[in-house]
Every structure is written in C-alpha cells, then in structure tokens.
Design a protein around this motif. Structure first.
Motif, short mmCIF file in Angstrom:
data_model
loop_
_atom_site.label_atom_id
_atom_site.label_comp_id
_atom_site.label_asym_id
_atom_site.label_seq_id
_atom_site.Cartn_x
_atom_site.Cartn_y
_atom_site.Cartn_z
N ILE A 24 0.85 -1.20 0.00
CA ILE A 24 0.00 0.00 0.00
C ILE A 24 0.88 1.24 0.00
CG2 ILE A 24 -1.66 1.34 1.36
CD1 ILE A 24 -2.92 -1.44 2.13
N MET A 25 1.95 1.24 0.78
CA MET A 25 2.88 2.36 0.80
C MET A 25 3.54 2.52 -0.58
SD MET A 25 6.24 2.90 3.21
CE MET A 25 7.02 1.42 2.58
N LEU A 26 3.99 1.42 -1.17
CA LEU A 26 4.60 1.49 -2.50
C LEU A 26 3.60 1.98 -3.54
CD1 LEU A 26 6.71 -1.79 -2.55
CD2 LEU A 26 7.58 0.56 -2.48
N GLY A 27 2.34 1.61 -3.36
CA GLY A 27 1.30 2.00 -4.30
C GLY A 27 1.07 3.50 -4.40
N LYS A 28 1.61 4.26 -3.46
CA LYS A 28 1.49 5.72 -3.52
C LYS A 28 2.32 6.30 -4.68
CE LYS A 28 -0.92 5.83 0.29
NZ LYS A 28 -2.33 6.10 0.31
N SER A 29 3.33 5.54 -5.14
CA SER A 29 4.17 6.05 -6.23
C SER A 29 4.47 5.01 -7.31
CB SER A 29 5.50 6.58 -5.67
OG SER A 29 6.19 5.55 -5.02
N VAL A 30 4.00 3.77 -7.10
CA VAL A 30 4.28 2.67 -8.02
C VAL A 30 2.96 2.04 -8.44
CG1 VAL A 30 5.41 0.41 -8.23
CG2 VAL A 30 6.46 2.19 -6.82
N GLU A 31 2.87 1.64 -9.70
CA GLU A 31 1.69 0.92 -10.17
C GLU A 31 1.79 -0.52 -9.66
OE1 GLU A 31 0.14 -0.83 -14.40
OE2 GLU A 31 0.93 1.23 -14.42
N VAL A 32 0.94 -0.88 -8.69
CA VAL A 32 0.99 -2.20 -8.07
C VAL A 32 -0.21 -3.02 -8.53
CG1 VAL A 32 1.04 -3.49 -5.89
CG2 VAL A 32 2.19 -1.27 -6.05
N GLY A 33 0.06 -4.22 -9.02
CA GLY A 33 -1.00 -5.11 -9.48
C GLY A 33 -0.94 -6.44 -8.76
N HIS A 34 -2.06 -7.13 -8.72
CA HIS A 34 -2.16 -8.42 -8.04
C HIS A 34 -2.93 -9.40 -8.92
CE1 HIS A 34 -1.64 -5.47 -4.83
NE2 HIS A 34 -1.15 -6.45 -4.08
N SER A 35 -2.55 -10.66 -8.87
CA SER A 35 -3.29 -11.74 -9.54
C SER A 35 -3.09 -13.01 -8.71
CB SER A 35 -2.82 -11.92 -10.98
OG SER A 35 -1.44 -12.25 -11.02
N PHE A 36 -3.83 -14.06 -9.06
CA PHE A 36 -3.70 -15.29 -8.29
C PHE A 36 -4.14 -16.47 -9.13
CE2 PHE A 36 -8.11 -14.15 -7.71
CZ PHE A 36 -8.77 -15.37 -7.73
N GLU A 37 -3.73 -17.64 -8.67
CA GLU A 37 -4.23 -18.91 -9.20
C GLU A 37 -4.31 -19.87 -8.05
OE1 GLU A 37 -1.13 -21.40 -11.44
OE2 GLU A 37 -0.25 -19.37 -11.51
N VAL A 38 -5.21 -20.84 -8.18
CA VAL A 38 -5.40 -21.87 -7.16
C VAL A 38 -5.02 -23.20 -7.77
CG1 VAL A 38 -7.06 -23.00 -5.63
CG2 VAL A 38 -7.23 -20.53 -6.04
N VAL A 39 -4.20 -23.96 -7.05
CA VAL A 39 -3.73 -25.25 -7.51
C VAL A 39 -4.19 -26.31 -6.52
CG1 VAL A 39 -1.69 -26.64 -8.05
CG2 VAL A 39 -1.69 -24.19 -8.56
N GLU A 40 -4.86 -27.33 -7.03
CA GLU A 40 -5.30 -28.42 -6.16
C GLU A 40 -4.09 -29.25 -5.77
OE1 GLU A 40 -8.20 -30.41 -3.99
OE2 GLU A 40 -8.40 -28.56 -5.12
N ALA A 41 -3.97 -29.53 -4.49
CA ALA A 41 -2.81 -30.27 -4.00
C ALA A 41 -3.23 -31.34 -3.01
CB ALA A 41 -1.82 -29.31 -3.33
N GLU A 42 -2.42 -32.36 -2.89
CA GLU A 42 -2.64 -33.42 -1.91
C GLU A 42 -1.98 -33.00 -0.60
OE1 GLU A 42 -4.35 -36.33 -2.40
OE2 GLU A 42 -4.88 -35.56 -4.39
#
Length: 135
Positions: free
Chosen positions: A116-134
C-alpha cells in the motif's frame, strides 16, 4: 520501530531489526539480495502473511502459498520501481477461488502496509491462481 544498517565490506551491509533479526544486503548482487530486491520481497512477504491469515480464518485447507513478484524500474537515476506485480499461487484441497480473491484484495486494499505504501508512487498489481494439492 528502529533498525540499523552496518557496512561490512565492498557493497555488503548487514541490517538488524528492532527485534534482533539480521539480514545481509549486497549492492553488487554478489553474496546477497540488493536493497531493491529486499523491498520487492518485503512486499511479497507482507502480502503473503495477510493472504495466509485470511485464508486460515476462512477455514480453507491451504497447504502452500507462493507469491511470484515482478517489477519494472525507471531507466534513470534514481532507478525507482515504476511497476510491481504480485502473483499468488495458492495450493491446497478444495480452496475456494472466491476466498483467495477476497484475501488478495483485502491485502492489497487494506492490510499490506508495504505494498500500500509502495502503491502511492508505483503501479501495483495483483493476480492469483489456485492449484489443487494433496496433503
């Protein structure tokens, strides 16, 4: 909150936190991460703490969380970050994508003080994936 950074040799420094933990940094990338790499990893670890905590509270059967970070830096000095992307890979049994999306968004918008602090001067993006695991 306080910390200290002490010069070791060459371009190597050791940082010691208030809590007594130490980390080595190297401006030449020879023996340790650079300070900018540390900033990027700090954002990833901060956000990961949030995601793990939120998913545990949601009773999700999470067995692993990894955040893959990528950044772009300015071409001129100072070579600050211009973009930072955090991609979460969450593994477990029957982990809900909806819960992961909520956890990532809460971290990005409310909890992770580093990104959030970096986002004041940097374009910050997020993504995710879910992997099924044993387990």
């Amino acid at each position: 909150m306080q910390a200290s950074v002490k010069w070791l040799d060459g371009y190597r420094f050791i940082g010691t936190s208030d809590s007594g933990h130490a980390v080595v940094m190297d401006g030449d990338k020879q023996t340790a991460a650079t300070p900018m790499e540390m900033v990027m990893m700090a954002a990833g670890s901060c956000a990961s703490v949030d995601v793990v905590s939120i998913l545990k509270k949601a009773k999700q059967k999470v067995s692993g969380v990894e955040v893959k970070l990528s950044a772009e830096r300015a071409d001129a000095v100072p070579a600050v970050f211009t973009k930072l992307h955090l991609h979460f890979v969450v593994s477990g049994q029957g982990v809900s994508e909806k819960h992961v999306e909520r956890a990532v968004n809460l971290s990005a918008e409310k909890y992770c003080s580093v990104s959030i602090m970096l986002g004041k001067s940097v374009e910050v993006g997020h993504s995710f994936e879910v992997v099924e695991a044993e387990f």
